[in-house]
Each structure stands twice: as C-alpha cells, then as structure tokens.
Design a protein around this motif. Sequence first.
Motif, PDB file in Angstrom:
ATOM      1  N   PHE A  84       1.124  -1.397  -0.290  1.00  0.00           N
ATOM      2  CA  PHE A  84      -0.393   0.174  -0.260  1.00  0.00           C
ATOM      3  C   PHE A  84       0.604   1.416   0.189  1.00  0.00           C
ATOM      4  N   LYS A  85       0.237   2.096  -0.057  1.00  0.00           N
ATOM      5  CA  LYS A  85       0.439   3.225  -0.354  1.00  0.00           C
ATOM      6  C   LYS A  85       0.469   4.308   1.221  1.00  0.00           C
ATOM      7  N   ALA A  86       1.543   4.956   2.108  1.00  0.00           N
ATOM      8  CA  ALA A  86       0.787   5.927   3.502  1.00  0.00           C
ATOM      9  C   ALA A  86       0.210   6.676   2.939  1.00  0.00           C
ATOM     10  N   PRO A  87      -0.752   7.724   3.338  1.00  0.00           N
ATOM     11  CA  PRO A  87      -1.154   8.370   2.914  1.00  0.00           C
ATOM     12  C   PRO A  87       0.202   9.781   3.489  1.00  0.00           C
ATOM     13  N   GLN A  88      -0.600  11.106   3.674  1.00  0.00           N
ATOM     14  CA  GLN A  88       0.431  12.303   4.080  1.00  0.00           C
ATOM     15  C   GLN A  88       0.507  12.235   4.960  1.00  0.00           C
ATOM     16  N   GLN A  89      -0.483  12.012   5.582  1.00  0.00           N
ATOM     17  CA  GLN A  89      -0.852  12.293   7.405  1.00  0.00           C
ATOM     18  C   GLN A  89      -1.420  11.273   8.219  1.00  0.00           C
ATOM     19  N   GLY A  90      -1.212  11.617   9.252  1.00  0.00           N
ATOM     20  CA  GLY A  90      -2.150  11.101  10.501  1.00  0.00           C
ATOM     21  C   GLY A  90      -1.445   9.345  10.731  1.00  0.00           C
ATOM     22  N   ARG A  91      -2.310   8.400  11.634  1.00  0.00           N
ATOM     23  CA  ARG A  91      -2.279   7.796  11.889  1.00  0.00           C
ATOM     24  C   ARG A  91      -3.372   6.797  12.500  1.00  0.00           C
ATOM     25  N   ALA A  92      -3.483   5.548  12.489  1.00  0.00           N
ATOM     26  CA  ALA A  92      -4.371   4.042  11.741  1.00  0.00           C
ATOM     27  C   ALA A  92      -4.564   3.233  13.367  1.00  0.00           C
ATOM     28  N   GLU A  93      -5.316   2.182  12.941  1.00  0.00           N
ATOM     29  CA  GLU A  93      -4.598   1.345  13.986  1.00  0.00           C
ATOM     30  C   GLU A  93      -4.534   0.028  13.277  1.00  0.00           C
ATOM     31  N   TYR A  94      -3.592  -0.182  12.970  1.00  0.00           N
ATOM     32  CA  TYR A  94      -3.726  -2.114  12.055  1.00  0.00           C
ATOM     33  C   TYR A  94      -3.693  -2.795  12.952  1.00  0.00           C
ATOM     34  N   ASN A  95      -4.649  -3.981  12.671  1.00  0.00           N
ATOM     35  CA  ASN A  95      -4.754  -5.070  13.509  1.00  0.00           C
ATOM     36  C   ASN A  95      -5.061  -6.226  12.226  1.00  0.00           C
ATOM     37  N   CYS A  96      -4.908  -7.114  13.437  1.00  0.00           N
ATOM     38  CA  CYS A  96      -5.894  -8.848  13.255  1.00  0.00           C
ATOM     39  C   CYS A  96      -7.423  -9.319  12.745  1.00  0.00           C
ATOM     40  N   THR A  97      -7.919  -8.838  11.882  1.00  0.00           N
ATOM     41  CA  THR A  97      -9.505  -9.865  11.822  1.00  0.00           C
ATOM     42  C   THR A  97      -9.916 -10.744  13.065  1.00  0.00           C
ATOM     43  N   PRO A  98      -9.373 -11.861  12.838  1.00  0.00           N
ATOM     44  CA  PRO A  98      -9.964 -12.873  13.800  1.00  0.00           C
ATOM     45  C   PRO A  98      -9.786 -12.553  14.957  1.00  0.00           C
ATOM     46  N   HIS A  99      -8.613 -11.506  15.780  1.00  0.00           N
ATOM     47  CA  HIS A  99      -7.806 -11.489  16.976  1.00  0.00           C
ATOM     48  C   HIS A  99      -8.011  -9.300  17.073  1.00  0.00           C
ATOM     49  N   ALA A 100      -8.703  -8.748  16.750  1.00  0.00           N
ATOM     50  CA  ALA A 100      -8.579  -7.270  16.348  1.00  0.00           C
ATOM     51  C   ALA A 100      -8.561  -6.794  18.175  1.00  0.00           C
ATOM     52  N   THR A 101      -9.274  -7.913  19.002  1.00  0.00           N
ATOM     53  CA  THR A 101      -9.331  -6.784  20.516  1.00  0.00           C
ATOM     54  C   THR A 101      -7.808  -6.526  20.951  1.00  0.00           C
ATOM     55  N   VAL A 102      -7.087  -8.184  20.907  1.00  0.00           N
ATOM     56  CA  VAL A 102      -5.728  -7.907  21.121  1.00  0.00           C
ATOM     57  C   VAL A 102      -4.569  -8.371  20.642  1.00  0.00           C
ATOM     58  N   MET A 103      -4.474  -8.148  19.570  1.00  0.00           N
ATOM     59  CA  MET A 103      -4.098  -8.211  18.426  1.00  0.00           C
ATOM     60  C   MET A 103      -3.814  -6.954  17.100  1.00  0.00           C
ATOM     61  N   LYS A 104      -3.402  -5.746  17.969  1.00  0.00           N
ATOM     62  CA  LYS A 104      -3.230  -4.254  16.989  1.00  0.00           C
ATOM     63  C   LYS A 104      -2.246  -4.142  17.339  1.00  0.00           C
ATOM     64  N   GLY A 105      -2.247  -2.650  16.439  1.00  0.00           N
ATOM     65  CA  GLY A 105      -1.408  -1.575  17.347  1.00  0.00           C
ATOM     66  C   GLY A 105      -1.716  -0.431  16.238  1.00  0.00           C
ATOM     67  N   THR A 106      -0.542   0.659  16.192  1.00  0.00           N
ATOM     68  CA  THR A 106      -0.882   2.071  15.718  1.00  0.00           C
ATOM     69  C   THR A 106       0.341   2.223  14.565  1.00  0.00           C
ATOM     70  N   ILE A 107      -0.236   2.376  13.347  1.00  0.00           N
ATOM     71  CA  ILE A 107       0.192   2.928  12.168  1.00  0.00           C
ATOM     72  C   ILE A 107       0.576   4.696  12.025  1.00  0.00           C
ATOM     73  N   ALA A 108       2.012   5.031  11.752  1.00  0.00           N
ATOM     74  CA  ALA A 108       1.380   6.834  12.044  1.00  0.00           C
ATOM     75  C   ALA A 108       2.425   6.987  11.236  1.00  0.00           C
ATOM     76  N   VAL A 109       2.523   7.874  10.055  1.00  0.00           N
ATOM     77  CA  VAL A 109       2.539   8.870   9.219  1.00  0.00           C
ATOM     78  C   VAL A 109       3.485   9.710   9.967  1.00  0.00           C
ATOM     79  N   GLU A 110       5.056   9.719  10.031  1.00  0.00           N
ATOM     80  CA  GLU A 110       5.674  10.668  10.309  1.00  0.00           C
ATOM     81  C   GLU A 110       6.673  11.414   9.833  1.00  0.00           C
TER      82      GLU A 110
END
Length: 110
Positions: A84-110
């Motif tokens: 994928f191509k990162a957006p110009q700014q911002g941050r978002a959550e990444y996760n694993c769909t079947p385990h989205a409550t525990v298997m997740k983190g942050t991806i940040a444009v810096e």
Amino acid sequence: MSFSSRRPAEPGPAAREIHLIGRNTTFYLEGSADPNPILRVKPGESIRIVFRNTDGGMRHDFTIPDWDVESSVVPGLGETVVTFKAPQQGRAEYNCTPHATVMKGTIAVE
Ligand SMILES: [Cu+2]
C-alpha cells in the motif's frame, strides 16, 4: 518496469518492506520482542508488509481498516504480503481481523 499504473494501491518496485511476525496472537517486528509495535512510515511511502504467521492452527491477517489495507488470511503457518501507499499524514490502527481486540497496534505517518 512500467509506471503506467497510477493506482496508489500498487506501489512501485521501491516499496520498503516491513517484516511482521504473528506469534502467540501478537504482532512483532521481525527480530524484535516489542509486542504490537508502532509502525512508522513516511508520507506517501510505498510499503510492502510481509506478514508471517508462526501460530500453527491459528488464522491471522494484517489489516489497516481506515486505510483500506487488508491482507489475505493466513490459516496457519505461512506468509502473506500486502502492499500500500501511506497517506500524507495521520495515524491509524492496524490489526488482525480474527483477533482485533488483542492483536492490534498503531501505524503512524511521521
Ligand atoms: Cu490473528
């Protein structure tokens, strides 16, 4: 090599690879023990996530729902790739769909 495609979901050959491991229902960067780490990308950067599932018998994937990024599901030991191509700014959550409550983190444009 052709650059005729302008679709942002198809990064060029210079995509930077980020190697992620799924282990014990947790994401790790390859070679790191930091669970569900912050992933840092640059504005507009082309990224190739190489995600390896090391949990035999568990279904894992890698998604960034707010950025419309979704890998295939790895139904056990194995690997998948999503680019994928990162957006110009911002941050978002990444996760694993079947385990989205525990298997997740942050991806940040810096
Ligand atoms: Cu999972």
